[in-house]
Scaffold this motif. Structure first.
Motif, PDB file in Angstrom:
ATOM      1  N   VAL A 235     -12.679  39.749   1.096  1.00  0.00           N
ATOM      2  CA  VAL A 235     -14.076  40.028   1.460  1.00  0.00           C
ATOM      3  C   VAL A 235     -14.128  40.847   2.742  1.00  0.00           C
ATOM      4  O   VAL A 235     -14.809  41.855   2.825  1.00  0.00           O
ATOM      5  CB  VAL A 235     -14.878  38.713   1.626  1.00  0.00           C
ATOM      6  N   ALA A 236     -13.335  40.415   3.688  1.00  0.00           N
ATOM      7  CA  ALA A 236     -13.322  41.084   4.982  1.00  0.00           C
ATOM      8  C   ALA A 236     -12.896  42.542   4.852  1.00  0.00           C
ATOM      9  O   ALA A 236     -13.455  43.419   5.482  1.00  0.00           O
ATOM     10  CB  ALA A 236     -12.394  40.350   5.928  1.00  0.00           C
ATOM     11  N   GLN A 237     -11.900  42.757   4.012  1.00  0.00           N
ATOM     12  CA  GLN A 237     -11.416  44.116   3.838  1.00  0.00           C
ATOM     13  C   GLN A 237     -12.469  45.013   3.189  1.00  0.00           C
ATOM     14  O   GLN A 237     -12.641  46.162   3.576  1.00  0.00           O
ATOM     15  CB  GLN A 237     -10.149  44.109   2.983  1.00  0.00           C
ATOM     16  N   GLU A 238     -13.177  44.464   2.224  1.00  0.00           N
ATOM     17  CA  GLU A 238     -14.243  45.237   1.562  1.00  0.00           C
ATOM     18  C   GLU A 238     -15.318  45.642   2.565  1.00  0.00           C
ATOM     19  O   GLU A 238     -15.748  46.773   2.595  1.00  0.00           O
ATOM     20  CB  GLU A 238     -14.873  44.421   0.419  1.00  0.00           C
ATOM     21  N   LYS A 239     -15.679  44.636   3.380  1.00  0.00           N
ATOM     22  CA  LYS A 239     -16.691  44.909   4.411  1.00  0.00           C
ATOM     23  C   LYS A 239     -16.257  46.062   5.302  1.00  0.00           C
ATOM     24  O   LYS A 239     -17.029  46.947   5.616  1.00  0.00           O
ATOM     25  CB  LYS A 239     -16.933  43.657   5.253  1.00  0.00           C
ATOM     26  N   GLU A 240     -15.003  46.013   5.678  1.00  0.00           N
ATOM     27  CA  GLU A 240     -14.483  47.022   6.583  1.00  0.00           C
ATOM     28  C   GLU A 240     -14.597  48.406   5.958  1.00  0.00           C
ATOM     29  O   GLU A 240     -14.906  49.380   6.637  1.00  0.00           O
ATOM     30  CB  GLU A 240     -13.020  46.706   6.911  1.00  0.00           C
ATOM     31  N   ALA A 241     -14.340  48.457   4.649  1.00  0.00           N
ATOM     32  CA  ALA A 241     -14.387  49.735   3.953  1.00  0.00           C
ATOM     33  C   ALA A 241     -15.822  50.277   3.894  1.00  0.00           C
ATOM     34  O   ALA A 241     -16.032  51.484   3.945  1.00  0.00           O
ATOM     35  CB  ALA A 241     -13.841  49.590   2.536  1.00  0.00           C
ATOM     36  N   LEU A 242     -16.786  49.384   3.808  1.00  0.00           N
ATOM     37  CA  LEU A 242     -18.186  49.813   3.648  1.00  0.00           C
ATOM     38  C   LEU A 242     -18.777  50.326   4.971  1.00  0.00           C
ATOM     39  O   LEU A 242     -19.323  51.407   5.036  1.00  0.00           O
ATOM     40  CB  LEU A 242     -19.044  48.667   3.104  1.00  0.00           C
ATOM     41  N   ASP A 243     -18.673  49.506   5.971  1.00  0.00           N
ATOM     42  CA  ASP A 243     -19.236  49.935   7.256  1.00  0.00           C
ATOM     43  C   ASP A 243     -18.436  49.306   8.389  1.00  0.00           C
ATOM     44  O   ASP A 243     -17.466  48.592   8.152  1.00  0.00           O
ATOM     45  CB  ASP A 243     -20.716  49.558   7.336  1.00  0.00           C
ATOM     46  N   THR A 244     -18.834  49.549   9.585  1.00  0.00           N
ATOM     47  CA  THR A 244     -18.145  48.921  10.705  1.00  0.00           C
ATOM     48  C   THR A 244     -19.020  47.782  11.235  1.00  0.00           C
ATOM     49  O   THR A 244     -20.074  48.008  11.816  1.00  0.00           O
ATOM     50  CB  THR A 244     -17.888  49.941  11.835  1.00  0.00           C
ATOM     51  N   VAL A 245     -18.569  46.535  10.941  1.00  0.00           N
ATOM     52  CA  VAL A 245     -19.316  45.378  11.437  1.00  0.00           C
ATOM     53  C   VAL A 245     -18.756  44.958  12.786  1.00  0.00           C
ATOM     54  O   VAL A 245     -17.569  45.145  13.046  1.00  0.00           O
ATOM     55  CB  VAL A 245     -19.243  44.176  10.453  1.00  0.00           C
ATOM     56  N   SER A 246     -19.613  44.373  13.567  1.00  0.00           N
ATOM     57  CA  SER A 246     -19.128  43.861  14.844  1.00  0.00           C
ATOM     58  C   SER A 246     -18.363  42.565  14.579  1.00  0.00           C
ATOM     59  O   SER A 246     -18.684  41.815  13.656  1.00  0.00           O
ATOM     60  CB  SER A 246     -20.311  43.611  15.778  1.00  0.00           C
ATOM     61  N   ASN A 247     -17.325  42.273  15.374  1.00  0.00           N
ATOM     62  CA  ASN A 247     -16.467  41.109  15.137  1.00  0.00           C
ATOM     63  C   ASN A 247     -17.008  39.866  15.813  1.00  0.00           C
ATOM     64  O   ASN A 247     -16.270  39.126  16.442  1.00  0.00           O
ATOM     65  CB  ASN A 247     -15.052  41.402  15.632  1.00  0.00           C
ATOM     66  N   LYS A 248     -18.265  39.635  15.677  1.00  0.00           N
ATOM     67  CA  LYS A 248     -18.860  38.475  16.325  1.00  0.00           C
ATOM     68  C   LYS A 248     -18.713  37.238  15.455  1.00  0.00           C
ATOM     69  O   LYS A 248     -18.866  37.291  14.245  1.00  0.00           O
ATOM     70  CB  LYS A 248     -20.345  38.724  16.601  1.00  0.00           C
ATOM     71  N   THR A 249     -18.395  36.093  16.092  1.00  0.00           N
ATOM     72  CA  THR A 249     -18.352  34.825  15.367  1.00  0.00           C
ATOM     73  C   THR A 249     -19.243  33.824  16.092  1.00  0.00           C
ATOM     74  O   THR A 249     -19.533  33.979  17.273  1.00  0.00           O
ATOM     75  CB  THR A 249     -16.910  34.273  15.277  1.00  0.00           C
ATOM     76  N   ALA A 250     -19.628  32.790  15.333  1.00  0.00           N
ATOM     77  CA  ALA A 250     -20.605  31.838  15.863  1.00  0.00           C
ATOM     78  C   ALA A 250     -19.970  30.879  16.858  1.00  0.00           C
ATOM     79  O   ALA A 250     -18.846  30.416  16.678  1.00  0.00           O
ATOM     80  CB  ALA A 250     -21.230  31.059  14.721  1.00  0.00           C
ATOM     81  N   TYR A 251     -20.709  30.582  17.911  1.00  0.00           N
ATOM     82  CA  TYR A 251     -20.359  29.535  18.853  1.00  0.00           C
ATOM     83  C   TYR A 251     -21.421  28.459  18.716  1.00  0.00           C
ATOM     84  O   TYR A 251     -22.611  28.772  18.740  1.00  0.00           O
ATOM     85  CB  TYR A 251     -20.368  30.066  20.291  1.00  0.00           C
ATOM     86  N   GLY A 252     -21.002  27.243  18.578  1.00  0.00           N
ATOM     87  CA  GLY A 252     -22.010  26.207  18.458  1.00  0.00           C
ATOM     88  C   GLY A 252     -21.397  24.852  18.232  1.00  0.00           C
ATOM     89  O   GLY A 252     -20.185  24.663  18.384  1.00  0.00           O
ATOM     90  N   LEU A 253     -22.225  23.932  17.877  1.00  0.00           N
ATOM     91  CA  LEU A 253     -21.779  22.562  17.627  1.00  0.00           C
ATOM     92  C   LEU A 253     -21.477  22.419  16.140  1.00  0.00           C
ATOM     93  O   LEU A 253     -22.320  22.715  15.294  1.00  0.00           O
ATOM     94  CB  LEU A 253     -22.881  21.578  18.051  1.00  0.00           C
ATOM     95  N   ARG A 254     -20.273  21.995  15.835  1.00  0.00           N
ATOM     96  CA  ARG A 254     -19.868  21.803  14.439  1.00  0.00           C
ATOM     97  C   ARG A 254     -19.789  20.308  14.142  1.00  0.00           C
ATOM     98  O   ARG A 254     -19.079  19.575  14.824  1.00  0.00           O
ATOM     99  CB  ARG A 254     -18.523  22.480  14.199  1.00  0.00           C
TER     100      ARG A 254
END
Lengths: 228, 160
Positions: free
Chosen positions: A18-37
């Motif tokens: 999935v990640a690779q496909e995304k990369e091919a389509l556009d450039t997404v920012s590498n942000k991930t969630a910070y929070g309470l799990r």
């Protein structure tokens, strides 16, 4: 167990696709969630169904503080009947564990999976009941009759440390499946008079060298506070 | 490199977790240790000819069936406070008519002491008193013991 490990591997593989496909389509920012799990250990209810001597519940929580470090905690209750050749006893109580996890896995782009190592300090408050016992006579000429008057010792406590090794996989957005293994070393444990603490909630079976081990399967959800 | 070190840590933990505490190796409930001495020369051990031992109302102990021994270990009943043993000797031949039977009665109180997960509890015998109906056993010592909690040495010396 192997089946779950394989399915986890498949999850990781599919996610990287999935990640690779995304990369091919556009450039997404590498942000991930910070929070309470927050999550629950699903192995304990399952064990309760399979094994009538065991019943328990465990909640897990962690809070991400930096890219790779998490503050982690577990708490729950456990009731376990220990059946040995000459004794039958029940341990019942609650436990709390607090510590940190370090994520040693290098994620691709915005993936948020973990292979982590962790350390915990844990404590349990419990009671132990010697349900029945018989004397070990070492011969069958005169064997001991069972004594079935329960003897309960309340207000027992135990303190220990844990080394944790585990994985967490983000299966859907902010929803994680996890597995972890822990190795426990007892710091102190109360013993009932003329008996021994054979099982401590959260610590599990207490081995002769006052060590123990455990595992959990968790489903958890991150309540995202911020993404960075 | 980082992953390798985690893997090694994991293996180390798995192997240190392996230990055996399922086999009972500690001493359990002690048996009564009896040694037989010569009544004429009370420091010399003397074997009992064709010795058989059985508790009252039970079969003969399988290891003591018409044997010649100067030392025996016999179990005590942990469920009651009294065990009665019959000791048979035959100094002449295997003929039943020549059997000599002596009865000894052992009275005591019991307490249970925890040993370990695999061994469980053992019984300790307190305030032990021993009496004999004076058959082929001429005398014995002692007649009372405060405690039997091991079986590493003789508890009772029997002279015959």
């Amino acid at each position: 167990m192997l089946k779950y490990i394989i399915s986890f591997c498949l999850f990781i593989t599919s996610l990287s696709n999935v990640a690779q496909e995304k990369e091919a389509l556009d450039t997404v920012s590498n942000k991930t969630a910070y929070g309470l799990r927050l999550g629950i250990d699903i192995s304990k209810p399952i064990m309760g169904v399979i094994d009538s001597n065991s019943s328990g519940l465990e909640f897990v929580a962690d809070y991400r503080i930096t890219k790779n470090w998490y503050i982690a905690a577990e708490f729950g209750t456990q009731e376990e009947i220990t059946v040995e050749d000459y004794t039958n006893s029940t341990s019942k109580g609650s436990f709390y564990k607090i510590g940190v996890n370090y994520n040693a896995y290098d994620n691709w782009l915005d993936m948020n999976n973990e292979i982590f190592v962790g350390f915990r300090y844990a404590t349990s408050a419990f009671e132990q009941t010697l349900n029945s016992f018989r004397s070990n006579t070492g011969s069958d000429y005169f064997s001991g009759n069972p004594v079935t008057t329960p003897i309960t010792t309340k207000e027992l406590t135990a303190h220990w440390t844990e080394f944790v090794l585990g994985i967490k996989v983000e299966t859907f957005k902010n929803l994680f499946l996890g597995f972890s293994f822990s190795y426990k070393i007892m710091l102190s444990v109360d013993q009932p008079t003329n008996f021994k603490t054979l099982y401590v909630p959260g610590f599990n079976r207490v081995f002769e060298t006052e060590t123990g081990f455990g595992f959990n399967y968790t489903i958890s959800y991150t309540i995202p506070f911020i993404s960075k | 490199m980082k992953k390798n070190s985690i893997y090694i840590l994991f293996l180390a933990l798995v192997f240190t977790a392996c230990e055996k505490d399922d086999i009972c190796l500690s001493p359990t409930t002690p048996k009564l240790v009896v040694r037989f001495y010569d009544n004429a020369n009370q420091t010399a051990l003397k074997s009992v000819e064709r010795l058989s031992i059985w508790a009252d109302g039970k079969d003969t102990l399988s290891i003591y069936k018409s044997v010649s021994l100067d030392s025996v270990t016999i179990p005590l009943n942990v469920n009651t406070t009294q065990t009665i043993y019959h000791l048979k000797t035959n100094t002449v031949d295997g003929n039943k008519a020549n059997n000599l039977i002596n009865t000894i009665t052992i009275n005591y109180t019991t307490t249970e002491e925890y040993i370990s997960r695999s061994c469980g509890f053992k019984t300790i015998f307190n305030n032990v008193t021993i009496s004999s109906n004076n058959g082929w056993i001429q005398s014995f010592t002692p007649t009372s013991l405060t405690k039997i909690d091991t079986q590493t040495s003789a508890h009772v010396k029997i002279y015959h």
